[in-house]
Design a protein around this motif. Structure first.
Motif, PDB file in Angstrom:
ATOM      1  N   ARG A 148       0.801  -1.223   0.254  1.00  0.00           N
ATOM      2  CA  ARG A 148       0.010   0.041  -0.133  1.00  0.00           C
ATOM      3  C   ARG A 148       0.876   1.404  -0.007  1.00  0.00           C
ATOM      4  NH1 ARG A 148      -2.170   2.386   4.431  1.00  0.00           N
ATOM      5  NH2 ARG A 148      -1.746   0.419   5.840  1.00  0.00           N
ATOM      6  N   ALA A 149       0.589   2.256  -0.971  1.00  0.00           N
ATOM      7  CA  ALA A 149       1.714   3.200  -1.211  1.00  0.00           C
ATOM      8  C   ALA A 149       1.752   4.164   0.155  1.00  0.00           C
ATOM      9  CB  ALA A 149       1.021   4.247  -2.097  1.00  0.00           C
ATOM     10  N   ASP A 150       0.457   4.290   0.868  1.00  0.00           N
ATOM     11  CA  ASP A 150       0.743   5.050   2.114  1.00  0.00           C
ATOM     12  C   ASP A 150       1.035   4.241   3.150  1.00  0.00           C
ATOM     13  OD1 ASP A 150      -1.539   4.009   2.455  1.00  0.00           O
ATOM     14  OD2 ASP A 150      -3.000   5.500   2.659  1.00  0.00           O
ATOM     15  N   LEU A 151       1.575   3.129   3.238  1.00  0.00           N
ATOM     16  CA  LEU A 151       2.079   2.226   4.346  1.00  0.00           C
ATOM     17  C   LEU A 151       3.197   2.962   4.975  1.00  0.00           C
ATOM     18  CD1 LEU A 151       1.429  -0.210   5.975  1.00  0.00           C
ATOM     19  CD2 LEU A 151       3.248  -1.545   4.319  1.00  0.00           C
ATOM     20  N   ASP A 152       3.319   2.866   6.444  1.00  0.00           N
ATOM     21  CA  ASP A 152       4.444   3.552   6.938  1.00  0.00           C
ATOM     22  C   ASP A 152       5.790   3.144   6.229  1.00  0.00           C
ATOM     23  OD1 ASP A 152       6.473   4.143   8.819  1.00  0.00           O
ATOM     24  OD2 ASP A 152       5.222   3.540  10.598  1.00  0.00           O
ATOM     25  N   PRO A 153       6.530   4.128   6.127  1.00  0.00           N
ATOM     26  CA  PRO A 153       7.820   3.757   5.315  1.00  0.00           C
ATOM     27  C   PRO A 153       8.534   2.792   6.168  1.00  0.00           C
ATOM     28  CG  PRO A 153       7.443   6.142   5.094  1.00  0.00           C
ATOM     29  CD  PRO A 153       6.302   5.504   5.792  1.00  0.00           C
ATOM     30  N   LYS A 154       8.514   2.705   7.288  1.00  0.00           N
ATOM     31  CA  LYS A 154       9.659   1.972   8.051  1.00  0.00           C
ATOM     32  C   LYS A 154       9.167   0.625   7.776  1.00  0.00           C
ATOM     33  CE  LYS A 154      10.836   5.435  11.590  1.00  0.00           C
ATOM     34  NZ  LYS A 154      10.792   5.876  13.202  1.00  0.00           N
ATOM     35  N   VAL A 155       7.634   0.400   7.985  1.00  0.00           N
ATOM     36  CA  VAL A 155       7.066  -0.801   7.775  1.00  0.00           C
ATOM     37  C   VAL A 155       7.404  -1.655   6.503  1.00  0.00           C
ATOM     38  CG1 VAL A 155       5.030  -2.284   7.908  1.00  0.00           C
ATOM     39  CG2 VAL A 155       5.433  -0.733   9.599  1.00  0.00           C
ATOM     40  N   GLN A 156       7.322  -0.578   5.424  1.00  0.00           N
ATOM     41  CA  GLN A 156       7.671  -1.004   3.931  1.00  0.00           C
ATOM     42  C   GLN A 156       9.135  -1.644   3.817  1.00  0.00           C
ATOM     43  OE1 GLN A 156       6.584   1.577   0.820  1.00  0.00           O
ATOM     44  NE2 GLN A 156       4.939   2.540   1.959  1.00  0.00           N
ATOM     45  N   ALA A 157      10.076  -0.712   4.564  1.00  0.00           N
ATOM     46  CA  ALA A 157      11.542  -1.022   4.444  1.00  0.00           C
ATOM     47  C   ALA A 157      11.799  -2.349   5.040  1.00  0.00           C
ATOM     48  CB  ALA A 157      12.301   0.026   4.884  1.00  0.00           C
ATOM     49  N   ARG A 158      11.357  -2.626   6.489  1.00  0.00           N
ATOM     50  CA  ARG A 158      11.394  -3.855   7.057  1.00  0.00           C
ATOM     51  C   ARG A 158      10.808  -5.039   6.237  1.00  0.00           C
ATOM     52  NH1 ARG A 158      15.062  -6.713   9.103  1.00  0.00           N
ATOM     53  NH2 ARG A 158      14.301  -8.178  10.819  1.00  0.00           N
ATOM     54  N   LEU A 159       9.738  -4.902   5.763  1.00  0.00           N
ATOM     55  CA  LEU A 159       8.945  -5.867   5.197  1.00  0.00           C
ATOM     56  C   LEU A 159       9.823  -6.342   4.069  1.00  0.00           C
ATOM     57  CD1 LEU A 159       6.655  -7.850   4.581  1.00  0.00           C
ATOM     58  CD2 LEU A 159       5.525  -6.126   3.259  1.00  0.00           C
ATOM     59  N   ARG A 160      10.419  -5.282   3.207  1.00  0.00           N
ATOM     60  CA  ARG A 160      11.272  -5.651   1.956  1.00  0.00           C
ATOM     61  C   ARG A 160      12.517  -6.437   2.414  1.00  0.00           C
ATOM     62  NH1 ARG A 160      15.211  -3.223  -0.894  1.00  0.00           N
ATOM     63  NH2 ARG A 160      14.987  -3.425  -3.322  1.00  0.00           N
ATOM     64  N   GLU A 161      12.994  -5.993   3.382  1.00  0.00           N
ATOM     65  CA  GLU A 161      14.360  -6.427   4.106  1.00  0.00           C
ATOM     66  C   GLU A 161      14.247  -8.102   4.427  1.00  0.00           C
ATOM     67  OE1 GLU A 161      17.816  -5.199   7.059  1.00  0.00           O
ATOM     68  OE2 GLU A 161      15.589  -4.905   7.745  1.00  0.00           O
ATOM     69  N   VAL A 162      13.114  -8.411   5.191  1.00  0.00           N
ATOM     70  CA  VAL A 162      12.491  -9.555   5.557  1.00  0.00           C
ATOM     71  C   VAL A 162      12.463 -10.391   4.422  1.00  0.00           C
ATOM     72  CG1 VAL A 162      11.071 -10.990   6.957  1.00  0.00           C
ATOM     73  CG2 VAL A 162      11.878  -8.697   7.903  1.00  0.00           C
ATOM     74  N   LEU A 163      11.647 -10.276   3.467  1.00  0.00           N
ATOM     75  CA  LEU A 163      11.417 -11.051   2.427  1.00  0.00           C
ATOM     76  C   LEU A 163      12.769 -11.189   1.503  1.00  0.00           C
ATOM     77  CD1 LEU A 163       7.995  -9.550   1.145  1.00  0.00           C
ATOM     78  CD2 LEU A 163       8.521 -11.565   2.368  1.00  0.00           C
ATOM     79  N   ILE A 164      13.460 -10.155   1.287  1.00  0.00           N
ATOM     80  CA  ILE A 164      14.752 -10.621   0.511  1.00  0.00           C
ATOM     81  C   ILE A 164      15.778 -11.730   1.250  1.00  0.00           C
ATOM     82  CG2 ILE A 164      17.077  -9.530  -0.181  1.00  0.00           C
ATOM     83  CD1 ILE A 164      15.288  -7.053  -1.035  1.00  0.00           C
TER      84      ILE A 164
END
Length: 311
Positions: free
Chosen positions: A248-264
């Motif tokens: 979601r585009a307006d998701l908290d940037p910290k949550v976005q960044a951490r989710l991306r990191e965990v998945l990678i």
């Protein structure tokens, strides 16, 4: 009707309704920002829930440092419903095939985050095939002929081949059945529902051409050798991503960044192996490079044209 009997009869209906249940709008509010909601468009919510939940259970504990303490799965019946969920902040993370992903991007509050590699393959192509004795050798020869797609949600066996035909100024018209015939200046199309049906319909001359991914074309379970010997490919498209993870585009940037990191990082974590297998046989999550971005942009404009000119 006895109460116990009524309860038994209603149980399957209530289960299905629960899988499609709307996460309360307060999930986006201050009181429930600790919840990460994973969404998918689904025609089989029970099966998809079993595929999605293990990876969500893996991800959530690794996001405690950004305030995530709980995960939920939310299914949508179609792109319109998922768009509504995204706009209302009821879904945070969406996993979809490429065409569905870019359609959501054009409609809703969502952006691409990662490419999804399945069975070691992150991209695939669409093949157009015909009978060897058909006399058809190029896409332009399909004017006045019929082609089999899979269904109207398939990336490789509907959107990509439809885009390819439209780029050649070939008009598409829906046929009532494989026995129906298009006008001379149209390519008639039918939905065969499965790759096996597509191959069989071409082989039995019910339709003139078929489309599917190169992965399915090379899979004997989808195109048996008894069919393949009488078939040939007349066109192969450029590769497109197999699937995408969106946020979601307006998701908290910290949550976005951490989710991306965990998945990678999941690909190198043995604890994630089983959850990744459940998640549509995912082997890795990959960054979206410039080349992939360009392909997705072309796909986005192509999907929009299919929606406008074909549907």
């Amino acid at each position: 009707m006895p109460t116990r009997l009524l309860a038994r009869l209603l149980a399957p209906i209530l289960l299905l309704a629960g899988l499609f249940a709307i996460v309360p709008i307060s999930a986006a509010g201050d009181g429930e920002r600790h919840i990460l909601v994973l969404g998918r468009i689904s025609d089989d919510p029970k099966i998809h829930y079993e595929q999605l939940k293990p990876l969500l259970d893996y991800v959530v504990p690794r996001m405690a440092d950004v305030g995530i303490r709980e995960g939920r799965v939310l299914m949508a019946r179609d792109a319109q419903q998922m768009t509504s969920y995204l706009r209302r902040g009821q879904v945070d993370w969406v996993t979809e095939t490429a065409a569905s992903a870019v359609l959501l991007q054009s409609r809703g509050n969502v952006r691409p985050m990662l490419l999804t590699e399945r069975d070691g393959v992150s991209r695939y192509r669409t093949v157009f095939f015909v009978r060897r004795d058909s006399g058809l050798v190029r896409l332009e020869d399909l004017a006045g002929r019929s082609v089999a797609f899979q269904n109207n949600a398939s990336t490789s066996a509907y959107f990509v081949p439809a885009i390819e035909l439209l780029r050649r100024d070939l008009s598409l018209s829906l046929l009532l059945s494989p026995m129906d015939k298009p006008s001379r200046d149209n390519v008639g199309y039918v939905f065969a529902r499965s790759e096996l049906n597509i191959g069989a319909w071409v082989h039995k001359r019910l339709v003139d051409a078929g489309t599917m991914s190169d992965l399915d074309w090379n899979n004997p379970a989808r195109v048996p050798p008894s069919f393949r010997k009488d078939l040939e490919v007349i066109h192969i498209t450029e590769p497109v991503p197999r699937a995408l993870e969106m946020v979601r585009a307006d998701l908290d940037p910290k949550v976005q960044a951490r989710l991306r990191e965990v998945l990678i990082e999941a690909a190198s974590d043995p604890k994630a192996a089983q959850a990744m297998r459940h998640f549509f046989r995912t082997t890795r999550f990959l960054p979206i490079d410039d080349g992939a971005s360009q392909v997705l942009e072309r796909l986005r404009s192509g999907v929009a044209r299919v929606k406008a000119d074909v549907e």
